[in-house]
Motif scaffolding. Structure first.
Motif, PDB file in Angstrom:
ATOM      1  N   ALA A  24       9.617   7.374  13.993  1.00 26.36           N
ATOM      2  CA  ALA A  24       9.135   7.415  12.606  1.00 26.36           C
ATOM      3  C   ALA A  24       9.610   6.189  11.832  1.00 26.36           C
ATOM      4  O   ALA A  24       8.830   5.564  11.096  1.00 26.36           O
ATOM      5  CB  ALA A  24       9.611   8.697  11.921  1.00 26.36           C
ATOM      6  N   ILE A  25      10.866   5.815  12.003  1.00 26.24           N
ATOM      7  CA  ILE A  25      11.401   4.635  11.314  1.00 26.24           C
ATOM      8  C   ILE A  25      10.714   3.377  11.838  1.00 26.24           C
ATOM      9  O   ILE A  25      10.312   2.502  11.058  1.00 26.24           O
ATOM     10  CB  ILE A  25      12.934   4.549  11.480  1.00 26.24           C
ATOM     11  N   GLU A  83       7.531  11.384   7.031  1.00 25.10           N
ATOM     12  CA  GLU A  83       7.449  12.834   6.854  1.00 25.10           C
ATOM     13  C   GLU A  83       8.694  13.287   6.097  1.00 25.10           C
ATOM     14  O   GLU A  83       9.770  12.690   6.260  1.00 25.10           O
ATOM     15  CB  GLU A  83       7.384  13.529   8.220  1.00 25.10           C
ATOM     16  N   PRO A  84       8.583  14.342   5.298  1.00 25.88           N
ATOM     17  CA  PRO A  84       9.747  14.788   4.514  1.00 25.88           C
ATOM     18  C   PRO A  84      11.022  14.982   5.327  1.00 25.88           C
ATOM     19  O   PRO A  84      12.103  14.603   4.886  1.00 25.88           O
ATOM     20  CB  PRO A  84       9.262  16.105   3.895  1.00 25.88           C
ATOM     21  N   VAL A  85      10.918  15.545   6.523  1.00 23.52           N
ATOM     22  CA  VAL A  85      12.114  15.773   7.332  1.00 23.52           C
ATOM     23  C   VAL A  85      12.814  14.455   7.687  1.00 23.52           C
ATOM     24  O   VAL A  85      14.040  14.369   7.642  1.00 23.52           O
ATOM     25  CB  VAL A  85      11.793  16.617   8.593  1.00 23.52           C
ATOM     26  N   HIS A  86      12.051  13.421   8.000  1.00 27.38           N
ATOM     27  CA  HIS A  86      12.638  12.121   8.340  1.00 27.38           C
ATOM     28  C   HIS A  86      13.137  11.408   7.092  1.00 27.38           C
ATOM     29  O   HIS A  86      14.202  10.775   7.107  1.00 27.38           O
ATOM     30  CB  HIS A  86      11.630  11.251   9.085  1.00 27.38           C
ATOM     31  N   ARG A  87      12.380  11.508   6.010  1.00 27.21           N
ATOM     32  CA  ARG A  87      12.791  10.885   4.749  1.00 27.21           C
ATOM     33  C   ARG A  87      14.110  11.487   4.269  1.00 27.21           C
ATOM     34  O   ARG A  87      15.037  10.769   3.905  1.00 27.21           O
ATOM     35  CB  ARG A  87      11.692  11.046   3.704  1.00 27.21           C
ATOM     36  N   GLU A  88      14.216  12.816   4.315  1.00 21.77           N
ATOM     37  CA  GLU A  88      15.446  13.484   3.884  1.00 21.77           C
ATOM     38  C   GLU A  88      16.629  13.084   4.758  1.00 21.77           C
ATOM     39  O   GLU A  88      17.727  12.860   4.257  1.00 21.77           O
ATOM     40  CB  GLU A  88      15.249  15.002   3.894  1.00 21.77           C
ATOM     41  N   ARG A  89      16.394  12.971   6.042  1.00 27.44           N
ATOM     42  CA  ARG A  89      17.472  12.572   6.956  1.00 27.44           C
ATOM     43  C   ARG A  89      17.930  11.148   6.658  1.00 27.44           C
ATOM     44  O   ARG A  89      19.123  10.868   6.609  1.00 27.44           O
ATOM     45  CB  ARG A  89      16.976  12.686   8.395  1.00 27.44           C
ATOM     46  N   THR A 129       0.833  -1.194   0.000  1.00 29.28           N
ATOM     47  CA  THR A 129       0.000   0.000   0.000  1.00 29.28           C
ATOM     48  C   THR A 129       0.868   1.243   0.000  1.00 29.28           C
ATOM     49  O   THR A 129       2.019   1.211   0.422  1.00 29.28           O
ATOM     50  CB  THR A 129      -0.916   0.022   1.246  1.00 29.28           C
ATOM     51  N   SER A 130       0.303   2.339  -0.451  1.00 29.65           N
ATOM     52  CA  SER A 130       1.065   3.583  -0.492  1.00 29.65           C
ATOM     53  C   SER A 130       1.477   4.041   0.897  1.00 29.65           C
ATOM     54  O   SER A 130       2.426   4.792   1.041  1.00 29.65           O
ATOM     55  CB  SER A 130       0.261   4.672  -1.200  1.00 29.65           C
ATOM     56  N   ALA A 131       0.793   3.587   1.932  1.00 25.70           N
ATOM     57  CA  ALA A 131       1.142   3.985   3.301  1.00 25.70           C
ATOM     58  C   ALA A 131       2.479   3.410   3.749  1.00 25.70           C
ATOM     59  O   ALA A 131       3.030   3.846   4.755  1.00 25.70           O
ATOM     60  CB  ALA A 131       0.039   3.554   4.269  1.00 25.70           C
ATOM     61  N   THR A 132       3.009   2.443   3.010  1.00 32.20           N
ATOM     62  CA  THR A 132       4.274   1.826   3.416  1.00 32.20           C
ATOM     63  C   THR A 132       5.429   2.167   2.475  1.00 32.20           C
ATOM     64  O   THR A 132       6.553   1.773   2.742  1.00 32.20           O
ATOM     65  CB  THR A 132       4.135   0.300   3.522  1.00 32.20           C
ATOM     66  N   THR A 133       5.184   2.878   1.369  1.00 31.89           N
ATOM     67  CA  THR A 133       6.284   3.270   0.494  1.00 31.89           C
ATOM     68  C   THR A 133       7.014   4.461   1.104  1.00 31.89           C
ATOM     69  O   THR A 133       6.421   5.262   1.826  1.00 31.89           O
ATOM     70  CB  THR A 133       5.803   3.618  -0.928  1.00 31.89           C
ATOM     71  N   ILE A 134       8.276   4.577   0.780  1.00 28.39           N
ATOM     72  CA  ILE A 134       9.119   5.620   1.374  1.00 28.39           C
ATOM     73  C   ILE A 134       8.575   7.019   1.121  1.00 28.39           C
ATOM     74  O   ILE A 134       8.682   7.890   1.982  1.00 28.39           O
ATOM     75  CB  ILE A 134      10.582   5.493   0.882  1.00 28.39           C
ATOM     76  N   THR A 135       7.967   7.243  -0.019  1.00 24.50           N
ATOM     77  CA  THR A 135       7.508   8.592  -0.352  1.00 24.50           C
ATOM     78  C   THR A 135       6.322   9.037   0.476  1.00 24.50           C
ATOM     79  O   THR A 135       6.106  10.238   0.642  1.00 24.50           O
ATOM     80  CB  THR A 135       7.160   8.697  -1.849  1.00 24.50           C
ATOM     81  N   THR A 136       5.542   8.106   0.998  1.00 23.33           N
ATOM     82  CA  THR A 136       4.364   8.485   1.788  1.00 23.33           C
ATOM     83  C   THR A 136       4.451   8.055   3.247  1.00 23.33           C
ATOM     84  O   THR A 136       3.732   8.590   4.077  1.00 23.33           O
ATOM     85  CB  THR A 136       3.083   7.891   1.177  1.00 23.33           C
TER      86      THR A 136
END
Length: 152
Positions: free
Chosen positions: A119-120, A12-18, A2-9
């Motif tokens: 978040a992770i 949160e952007p701050v955690h994804r960027e980190r 599901t889209s809820a488990t892909t990295i892009t969704t």
């Protein structure tokens, strides 16, 4: 997945960027094994392009594919939980480009920053729950007298 488990969704952007600051680009040829069930889980990947099959060792037979992963999906969650041993195997079904992460680095970041760590953990937990659900449906399709039907 599901889209809820892909990295892009999922993050949160701050955690994804980190997290992405730790990424290393890598590629696998079709047929390459990413990891084997029962071996040490010390890294994970996010698929950029291509397809990865998760499989289960079946004595005397070819590994049974339990799920296929593609763009934006997490390959490997066993690195997050002791004893850090792969629960499944994984094989590139086509040429794969991915971001690779060193598990110790990510776990150290999680330990140093509780918000990032949570978040992770939530993301990985959602992936595990989705994979468990997918495996259940697949088993019902294979072994239940009437297939999986609706899981309403």
């Amino acid at each position: 997945m599901t889209s809820a488990t892909t990295i892009t969704t999922a993050l949160e952007p701050v955690h994804r960027e980190r997290l992405m600051r730790l990424a290393r680009e890598i590629s696998f040829d079709a047929g390459a094994r990413l990891f084997e069930e029962g071996h040490r889980a010390d890294r994970f990947w996010i698929v950029r392009t291509g397809t990865v099959a998760l499989d289960l060792h079946v004595p005397g037979r070819r590994p049974a594919v339990v799920e296929t992963l593609g763009h934006g999906e997490l390959v490997g969650w066993s690195w997050h939980f002791p004893p850090h041993v792969w629960h499944l195997g994984a094989e590139a079904m086509s040429p794969v480009r991915a971001w690779e992460f060193d598990a110790e680095e990510v776990l150290a970041m999680c330990a140093a920053d509780a918000e990032f760590g949570r978040a992770i953990a939530v993301w990985v937990g959602r992936v595990v729950a989705q994979r468990l659900h997918s495996s259940r449906v697949r088993l019902l399709d294979l072994y239940a007298p009437y297939g999986s039907g609706s899981l309403a």
